[in-house]
Design a protein around this motif. Structure first.
Motif, PDB file in Angstrom:
ATOM      1  N   LYS A   1       1.003  -0.909  -0.036  1.00 25.10           N
ATOM      2  CA  LYS A   1       0.083   0.164  -0.057  1.00 25.10           C
ATOM      3  C   LYS A   1       0.936   1.234   0.156  1.00 25.10           C
ATOM      4  O   LYS A   1       1.768   1.223   0.611  1.00 25.10           O
ATOM      5  CB  LYS A   1      -0.898  -0.035   1.288  1.00 25.10           C
TER       6      LYS A   1
ATOM      7  N   GLU B   1      -5.952  -3.978   5.453  1.00 22.65           N
ATOM      8  CA  GLU B   1      -7.072  -3.338   5.111  1.00 22.65           C
ATOM      9  C   GLU B   1      -8.154  -3.245   6.188  1.00 22.65           C
ATOM     10  O   GLU B   1      -9.415  -3.195   5.956  1.00 22.65           O
ATOM     11  CB  GLU B   1      -7.620  -4.173   3.808  1.00 22.65           C
TER      12      GLU B   1
ATOM     13  N   THR C   1      -9.342  -1.386  -0.511  1.00 21.94           N
ATOM     14  CA  THR C   1      -8.597  -2.487  -1.362  1.00 21.94           C
ATOM     15  C   THR C   1      -7.890  -1.918  -2.420  1.00 21.94           C
ATOM     16  O   THR C   1      -7.163  -2.686  -2.863  1.00 21.94           O
ATOM     17  CB  THR C   1     -10.006  -3.076  -2.285  1.00 21.94           C
TER      18      THR C   1
END
Lengths: 383, 383
Positions: free
Chosen positions: A263, A298, A346
């Motif tokens: 991420k 997440e 996501t």
């Protein structure tokens, strides 16, 4: 692209055998002028590699004729012999190209605490000098990679002039003044003092605001070389904006390729009383291992954002803090806000906004999540 | 053992359904006197949980009749309702046992940002009151666990008197003044002011010097209750030493059970100009993710130690730094020292000694390695 996008520069990248993989590990960038103006920004780590000490000294003259870079060894914590090796490398470049060694910067990256194998590096410098070309920027960018999975280049500019650059960096990525190794070139005709001002302004809000793992390198270096080959002297604001654009582009690429990351995370701190407060809060959030694990999973775990803010000295009232994750205000007034199940995490990019409600200052720091891949990569790095 | 090792205390631990696993989650400790003297130390995080705000206020009187603790929810960042819930919990204890709610401390641990389910917690308090016994210390220690894999208890003392305690904490473990939840009891007859002095001195060099993951909790609380039931008033130094011993024992147990850890690491900083310098350097090393990964991989990567030292403001000369890992001086004078292959890192305990050669101060901070298990545990914690 890269450091040869601007006129007046040649570059190359070759394999000298410093890396056991046989990948390219020596890069050379030469400024053919007519101007030799240059500026540099270096790590604020107090333990500094030999090439940083050398290049900082070289830059006091405000001119650079060449930059020689190697991956496969940081030449940090290597004592007097390490400094001699850096000096020898600059002398080798100067001898081959008829330059003044006192105007040749040296950059190294790789493992700390090992002497560079000069029997491989010096022949590598010879090969790099022989391979110099006006199209060599890409090869140079590839040769400075360490754990980077892709090479990083960027360009910007105006009518008839260009700023181009290359960067490497994947771990130990929390620049204090600059990040790992970055070389920028321009064919604009700009004096050293103006280069220095543009470079410091740009790094302050780009490389200084990425923080992958909280670990500051001993080797961070950003160099900016101007050849003047375009014959154009852009307005100071226009030039600074181009330098800023290239730095921001490269900084974002560095975070996007951080070790093990899944991420890319923007920490946006709003409503701070001062810029320093905003930065302290943003860094505290960016360096919170628990939060970085949660984002990897997440999980919009905003409590970890508040616990990170609470460790800072910034001006705020704990009952006035708001936090949004990807646009959902999961924390309002220091307590439970909108439904955390509304948060969609996501995608690769995650935006965390922390509103201090204590003033008008805003900063953004980019970081990445903490993953098992980061642990694996860094528990086996030097073995 | 635990909080009932000292005479004059009863305790219990029961399952109230706060944890979805059905494990015990409510603990109660009651001081039957004759003395009610008490002291407490709380997190220095500026975002503080409702029970921390409540218990800090309660302690201003220097007396505690009971402590009620719950796992399964931190009651942090829960606004006015969260504070009311803490108050209600103390009232419930007071009503059941005929005590003054203003002398009942409350501690909570678990996820931040969720209201406690009072319909489960209050009946749990009833059950805990009914289960109180002079042998209940172990059950109480078990009921305060969150991600702890084992419960932590310790005792020390002198002729006819005892100090006992329990602790929990496995993640978000970098106490600013104390760690997660710790309750200490003694049957020594010691006034509140002396309890406070002994507790602050002990936490300063024990809980304050463990730093698992650099993440400071919103709920850290350490309480010390004295019943005076032994009728003995030990010498101040002797008593302080016993409190120190129990705190050091519990602190070491917390690091030994840190989330995902495979190595317990002592960072010993020697030769610092001041204690503050030594602590700053030790914490910088302890919080360096790259180094903590390297140790996980049994890699004596001392360059990462030097890069961490270099980010501090402590007094040192980079060319005078020495670093030993498990007794092998791999770095001498800021450069390569003894052969790194001599370092044996196969054991669970790893000792890193950083000698600043700038003075005479020494501190030790305990931490643990960074592992893929830590990432896994903390990327799925609240989901």
């Amino acid at each position: 692209m890269s450091v040869t996008a601007a006129k007046g520069f040649r570059a190359s990248g070759v394999a000298a055998g410093l890396k056991t993989t046989g990948a390219a590990d020596v890069a050379l960038v030469v400024n053919d002028g007519p101007s030799l103006a240059a500026a540099g920004v270096f790590t604020s780590n107090r333990v500094q590699a030999a090439p940083v000490k050398w290049s900082r000294q070289v830059l006091t003259g405000g001119q650079l004729q060449a930059v020689v870079l190697n991956s496969g060894g940081a030449n940090a914590c290597t004592g007097p012999q390490g400094f001699q090796n850096t000096h020898k490398t600059a002398e080798q470049v100067a001898g081959l190209l008829g330059l003044n060694a006192g105007e040749v910067a040296v950059c190294s990256t790789g493992l700390i605490g090992l002497q560079l194998p000069m029997d491989k590096l010096l022949p590598g410098v010879d090969a790099a000098a022989a391979a110099l070309s006006a199209d060599g920027g890409e090869a140079a960018a590839i040769a400075i990679k360490t754990t980077d999975t892709v090479h990083k280049v960027a360009t910007a500019g105006g009518a008839g002039w260009t700023v181009g650059g290359m960067a490497k960096g994947a771990g130990m990525l929390a620049p204090g003044l600059a990040t790992m190794l970055v070389v920028l070139t321009t064919d604009a005709d700009v004096p050293a003092a103006e280069l220095d001002a543009a470079l410091r302004a740009a790094t302050h809000t780009t490389f200084d605001r990425i923080d992958s793992d909280g670990c500051m390198s001993t080797n961070d270096t950003v160099l900016l070389l101007a050849s003047g080959a375009s014959g154009i002297s852009p307005g100071q604001g226009e030039f600074a904006a181009a330098v800023q654009a290239v730095c921001a582009d490269l900084a974002r690429q560095l975070i996007g390729d951080a070790e093990g990351a899944s991420k890319d995370i923007a920490i946006v701190v709003e409503g701070a009383a001062t810029e320093a407060d905003a930065l302290e809060v943003a860094r505290s959030i960016a360096r919170n291992n628990l939060l970085m694990c949660a984002i990897h999973g997440e999980d919009p775990n905003w409590g970890r954002v508040l616990s990170a803010i609470g460790t800072t000295g910034a001006a705020f009232d704990a009952d006035e803090l708001d936090v949004a994750i990807n646009g959902v205000w999961v924390c309002k007034g220091g307590a439970v806000g909108e439904d955390r199940d509304l948060v969609d995490m996501t995608g690769r990019e995650v935006f965390i906004t922390a509103r201090l409600n204590a003033g008008a200052e805003t900063v953004t720091v980019w970081t990445n999540d903490l993953t098992a891949d980061y642990v694996h990569e860094n528990s086996a790095y030097s073995s």
